[in-house]
Motif scaffolding. Structure first.
Motif, PDB file in Angstrom:
ATOM      1  N   MET A  97      72.567 -21.677  85.153  1.00  0.00           N
ATOM      2  CA  MET A  97      71.919 -21.129  83.953  1.00  0.00           C
ATOM      3  C   MET A  97      71.878 -19.612  84.007  1.00  0.00           C
ATOM      4  O   MET A  97      72.175 -18.931  83.036  1.00  0.00           O
ATOM      5  N   ILE A  98      71.487 -19.076  85.170  1.00  0.00           N
ATOM      6  CA  ILE A  98      71.424 -17.620  85.305  1.00  0.00           C
ATOM      7  C   ILE A  98      72.810 -17.013  85.173  1.00  0.00           C
ATOM      8  O   ILE A  98      73.003 -15.979  84.537  1.00  0.00           O
ATOM      9  N   GLU A  99      73.817 -17.705  85.776  1.00  0.00           N
ATOM     10  CA  GLU A  99      75.179 -17.193  85.725  1.00  0.00           C
ATOM     11  C   GLU A  99      75.695 -17.175  84.287  1.00  0.00           C
ATOM     12  O   GLU A  99      76.314 -16.204  83.853  1.00  0.00           O
ATOM     13  N   SER A 100      75.404 -18.259  83.540  1.00  0.00           N
ATOM     14  CA  SER A 100      75.862 -18.305  82.152  1.00  0.00           C
ATOM     15  C   SER A 100      75.150 -17.262  81.308  1.00  0.00           C
ATOM     16  O   SER A 100      75.731 -16.673  80.396  1.00  0.00           O
ATOM     17  N   ASN A 101      73.867 -17.004  81.616  1.00  0.00           N
ATOM     18  CA  ASN A 101      73.124 -15.981  80.888  1.00  0.00           C
ATOM     19  C   ASN A 101      73.709 -14.593  81.171  1.00  0.00           C
ATOM     20  O   ASN A 101      73.799 -13.746  80.278  1.00  0.00           O
ATOM     21  N   GLU A 102      74.106 -14.351  82.439  1.00  0.00           N
ATOM     22  CA  GLU A 102      74.718 -13.064  82.771  1.00  0.00           C
ATOM     23  C   GLU A 102      76.048 -12.890  82.055  1.00  0.00           C
ATOM     24  O   GLU A 102      76.382 -11.802  81.597  1.00  0.00           O
ATOM     25  N   ARG A 103      76.830 -13.994  81.948  1.00  0.00           N
ATOM     26  CA  ARG A 103      78.097 -13.928  81.221  1.00  0.00           C
ATOM     27  C   ARG A 103      77.854 -13.623  79.754  1.00  0.00           C
ATOM     28  O   ARG A 103      78.579 -12.840  79.133  1.00  0.00           O
ATOM     29  N   LYS A 104      76.785 -14.236  79.189  1.00  0.00           N
ATOM     30  CA  LYS A 104      76.453 -13.995  77.788  1.00  0.00           C
ATOM     31  C   LYS A 104      76.060 -12.544  77.568  1.00  0.00           C
ATOM     32  O   LYS A 104      76.493 -11.909  76.599  1.00  0.00           O
ATOM     33  N   THR A 105      75.242 -11.995  78.469  1.00  0.00           N
ATOM     34  CA  THR A 105      74.846 -10.591  78.360  1.00  0.00           C
ATOM     35  C   THR A 105      76.054  -9.679  78.508  1.00  0.00           C
ATOM     36  O   THR A 105      76.174  -8.668  77.807  1.00  0.00           O
ATOM     37  N   GLY A 106      76.969 -10.034  79.426  1.00  0.00           N
ATOM     38  CA  GLY A 106      78.187  -9.242  79.607  1.00  0.00           C
ATOM     39  C   GLY A 106      79.043  -9.233  78.350  1.00  0.00           C
ATOM     40  O   GLY A 106      79.592  -8.194  77.982  1.00  0.00           O
ATOM     41  N   LYS A 107      79.131 -10.382  77.683  1.00  0.00           N
ATOM     42  CA  LYS A 107      79.901 -10.449  76.428  1.00  0.00           C
ATOM     43  C   LYS A 107      79.250  -9.592  75.346  1.00  0.00           C
ATOM     44  O   LYS A 107      79.941  -8.926  74.568  1.00  0.00           O
ATOM     45  N   GLU A 108      77.912  -9.609  75.289  1.00  0.00           N
ATOM     46  CA  GLU A 108      77.197  -8.810  74.290  1.00  0.00           C
ATOM     47  C   GLU A 108      77.443  -7.316  74.531  1.00  0.00           C
ATOM     48  O   GLU A 108      77.672  -6.555  73.583  1.00  0.00           O
ATOM     49  N   LEU A 109      77.398  -6.893  75.804  1.00  0.00           N
ATOM     50  CA  LEU A 109      77.653  -5.481  76.121  1.00  0.00           C
ATOM     51  C   LEU A 109      79.094  -5.102  75.791  1.00  0.00           C
ATOM     52  O   LEU A 109      79.362  -3.990  75.302  1.00  0.00           O
ATOM     53  N   LEU A 110      80.031  -6.039  76.055  1.00  0.00           N
ATOM     54  CA  LEU A 110      81.434  -5.779  75.727  1.00  0.00           C
ATOM     55  C   LEU A 110      81.624  -5.640  74.223  1.00  0.00           C
ATOM     56  O   LEU A 110      82.344  -4.743  73.754  1.00  0.00           O
ATOM     57  N   MET A 111      80.950  -6.509  73.441  1.00  0.00           N
ATOM     58  CA  MET A 111      81.045  -6.432  71.980  1.00  0.00           C
ATOM     59  C   MET A 111      80.451  -5.122  71.466  1.00  0.00           C
ATOM     60  O   MET A 111      80.991  -4.516  70.535  1.00  0.00           O
ATOM     61  N   ILE A 112      79.345  -4.680  72.070  1.00  0.00           N
ATOM     62  CA  ILE A 112      78.751  -3.409  71.672  1.00  0.00           C
ATOM     63  C   ILE A 112      79.721  -2.264  71.950  1.00  0.00           C
ATOM     64  O   ILE A 112      79.885  -1.344  71.133  1.00  0.00           O
ATOM     65  N   LEU A 113      80.386  -2.315  73.101  1.00  0.00           N
ATOM     66  CA  LEU A 113      81.361  -1.283  73.452  1.00  0.00           C
ATOM     67  C   LEU A 113      82.527  -1.271  72.473  1.00  0.00           C
ATOM     68  O   LEU A 113      82.959  -0.201  72.009  1.00  0.00           O
ATOM     69  N   VAL A 114      83.036  -2.450  72.127  1.00  0.00           N
ATOM     70  CA  VAL A 114      84.143  -2.549  71.161  1.00  0.00           C
ATOM     71  C   VAL A 114      83.710  -2.010  69.803  1.00  0.00           C
ATOM     72  O   VAL A 114      84.453  -1.257  69.150  1.00  0.00           O
ATOM     73  N   LYS A 115      82.515  -2.387  69.364  1.00  0.00           N
ATOM     74  CA  LYS A 115      81.996  -1.887  68.083  1.00  0.00           C
ATOM     75  C   LYS A 115      81.871  -0.365  68.103  1.00  0.00           C
ATOM     76  O   LYS A 115      82.205   0.309  67.121  1.00  0.00           O
ATOM     77  N   ALA A 116      81.381   0.179  69.220  1.00  0.00           N
ATOM     78  CA  ALA A 116      81.194   1.630  69.319  1.00  0.00           C
ATOM     79  C   ALA A 116      82.530   2.366  69.244  1.00  0.00           C
ATOM     80  O   ALA A 116      82.650   3.400  68.558  1.00  0.00           O
ATOM     81  N   VAL A 117      83.564   1.826  69.913  1.00  0.00           N
ATOM     82  CA  VAL A 117      84.885   2.466  69.884  1.00  0.00           C
ATOM     83  C   VAL A 117      85.465   2.420  68.474  1.00  0.00           C
ATOM     84  O   VAL A 117      85.970   3.433  67.954  1.00  0.00           O
ATOM     85  N   LEU A 118      85.396   1.246  67.825  1.00  0.00           N
ATOM     86  CA  LEU A 118      85.919   1.121  66.463  1.00  0.00           C
ATOM     87  C   LEU A 118      85.164   2.019  65.499  1.00  0.00           C
ATOM     88  O   LEU A 118      85.770   2.654  64.625  1.00  0.00           O
ATOM     89  N   TRP A 119      83.846   2.076  65.660  1.00  0.00           N
ATOM     90  CA  TRP A 119      83.031   2.918  64.774  1.00  0.00           C
ATOM     91  C   TRP A 119      83.410   4.395  64.950  1.00  0.00           C
ATOM     92  O   TRP A 119      83.519   5.129  63.963  1.00  0.00           O
ATOM     93  N   ALA A 120      83.612   4.826  66.200  1.00  0.00           N
ATOM     94  CA  ALA A 120      83.996   6.213  66.461  1.00  0.00           C
ATOM     95  C   ALA A 120      85.361   6.539  65.838  1.00  0.00           C
ATOM     96  O   ALA A 120      85.551   7.617  65.256  1.00  0.00           O
ATOM     97  N   VAL A 121      86.309   5.602  65.942  1.00  0.00           N
ATOM     98  CA  VAL A 121      87.634   5.805  65.344  1.00  0.00           C
ATOM     99  C   VAL A 121      87.536   5.913  63.829  1.00  0.00           C
ATOM    100  O   VAL A 121      88.162   6.786  63.201  1.00  0.00           O
ATOM    101  N   LEU A 122      86.728   5.029  63.217  1.00  0.00           N
ATOM    102  CA  LEU A 122      86.571   5.042  61.763  1.00  0.00           C
ATOM    103  C   LEU A 122      85.872   6.316  61.290  1.00  0.00           C
ATOM    104  O   LEU A 122      86.204   6.859  60.226  1.00  0.00           O
ATOM    105  N   VAL A 123      84.889   6.791  62.077  1.00  0.00           N
ATOM    106  CA  VAL A 123      84.229   8.059  61.729  1.00  0.00           C
ATOM    107  C   VAL A 123      85.238   9.207  61.777  1.00  0.00           C
ATOM    108  O   VAL A 123      85.247  10.089  60.897  1.00  0.00           O
ATOM    109  N   TYR A 124      86.095   9.189  62.771  1.00  0.00           N
ATOM    110  CA  TYR A 124      87.143  10.223  62.896  1.00  0.00           C
ATOM    111  C   TYR A 124      88.059  10.196  61.679  1.00  0.00           C
ATOM    112  O   TYR A 124      88.382  11.240  61.094  1.00  0.00           O
ATOM    113  N   PHE A 125      88.501   8.994  61.284  1.00  0.00           N
ATOM    114  CA  PHE A 125      89.380   8.868  60.119  1.00  0.00           C
ATOM    115  C   PHE A 125      88.673   9.333  58.852  1.00  0.00           C
ATOM    116  O   PHE A 125      89.268  10.002  57.992  1.00  0.00           O
TER     117      PHE A 125
END
Length: 291
Positions: A1-29
């Motif tokens: 359970m703890i391991e799956s929760n850590e994987r879920k948190t890792g995915k959320e952080l990865l999604m936040i990072l992807v969103k931040a990169v895309l948002w920065a690119v769109l702001v630049y454009f």
């Protein structure tokens, strides 16, 4: 359970990072407006719609993680805790993300959100009136989620339904009863019902109603003493002196009794075993007189 929760948190952080990169690119454009950006107006609408969606969505995702992290640390919970507050925050973020997505979709098609909202205000009022039960369910669901009266995993009794709370959605509360059946109760019904939360009590009361013929001559005192001897094998589960028998009604031919057993803690397996033992003993008492 703890391991799956850590994987879920890792995915959320990865999604936040992807969103931040895309948002920065769109702001630049959007600031520099490259040649292809100006050549294709429809593409600019797409980018602008994505920019409008990703900005608030990114902010909401970060705020959600920060609030949940603060809440877990404040109450010293484990990282894999399933809690009403966390569930409520997640539901609110989902609703806000949906609203932001609708606004972004309007911008994608070149529709001014202000004009659109003004133009459909009458239709929106009619739709809100039509779906008022769903809106009521959503509001009641959020109130239940942020309440400390009920929590995921609690064993409750509500009217004719009794079971463990598996999930609380924006529309329904999902229970699992003793037969492992899934019981779906609308939030509006749960909100307006009298609920006994057995998990919040230090003890659990087990009640059994039964009938005995008047000709048997059984008194509440005799039945109580007899069942107490039977309950000696469950001394570790039953509160000392926690078995009582009272008379509910006296009819022409039968007496209706109620046996109440006070358990030290909620244990579904032991409760079922104790109930079966009491019922078996009552059947034996009735059978012994008939024979």
């Amino acid at each position: 359970m703890i391991e799956s929760n850590e994987r879920k948190t890792g995915k959320e952080l990865l999604m936040i990072l992807v969103k931040a990169v895309l948002w920065a690119v769109l702001v630049y454009f959007n600031i520099n407006k490259p040649a292809f950006y100006l050549e294709y107006p429809h593409l600019s609408n797409v980018f602008y719609g994505l920019l409008v969606f990703l900005g608030p969505s990114l902010t909401l995702s970060i705020l959600r993680l920060v609030v949940i992290y603060w809440y877990i640390r404040k109450h010293h919970f484990k990282n894999n805790i399933r809690d009403n507050f966390i569930l409520g925050i997640s539901r609110i973020v989902s609703i806000l993300n949906t609203l932001v997505f609708i606004v972004a979709l309007m911008l994608f098609f070149g529709i001014d959100p202000k004009e659109f909202i003004t133009g459909i205000s009458i239709v929106a009022a009619a739709v809100a009136l039509t779906f008022k039960d769903y809106v009521t369910n959503m509001i009641n669901g959020l109130i239940i989620m942020f309440s400390d009266r009920l929590s995921l995993g609690d064993h409750i009794k509500m009217g004719d339904h009794e079971g463990k709370i598996l999930d609380i959605t924006l529309i329904n509360m999902i229970l699992q009863n003793d037969d492992s059946d899934m019981v779906i109760v609308p939030n509006s019904v749960a909100f307006s019902s009298v609920i006994i939360n057995q998990s919040k009590q230090n003890t659990k009361k087990l009640s059994i109603e039964f009938e005995m013929g008047l000709h048997n001559g059984y008194t509440p005192e005799y039945l109580e003493n007899h069942l107490k001897k039977v309950m000696e094998q469950y001394a570790a589960n039953v509160v000392s002196g926690g078995l009582t028998v009272k008379t509910l009604s006296i009819n022409k031919d039968v007496v209706v009794f109620k046996a109440m057993v006070l358990l030290k803690h909620y244990d579904k397996v032991k409760e079922r075993e104790i109930r079966r033992t009491v019922n078996t003993e009552l059947i034996r008492l009735s059978a012994s007189l008939k024979s």
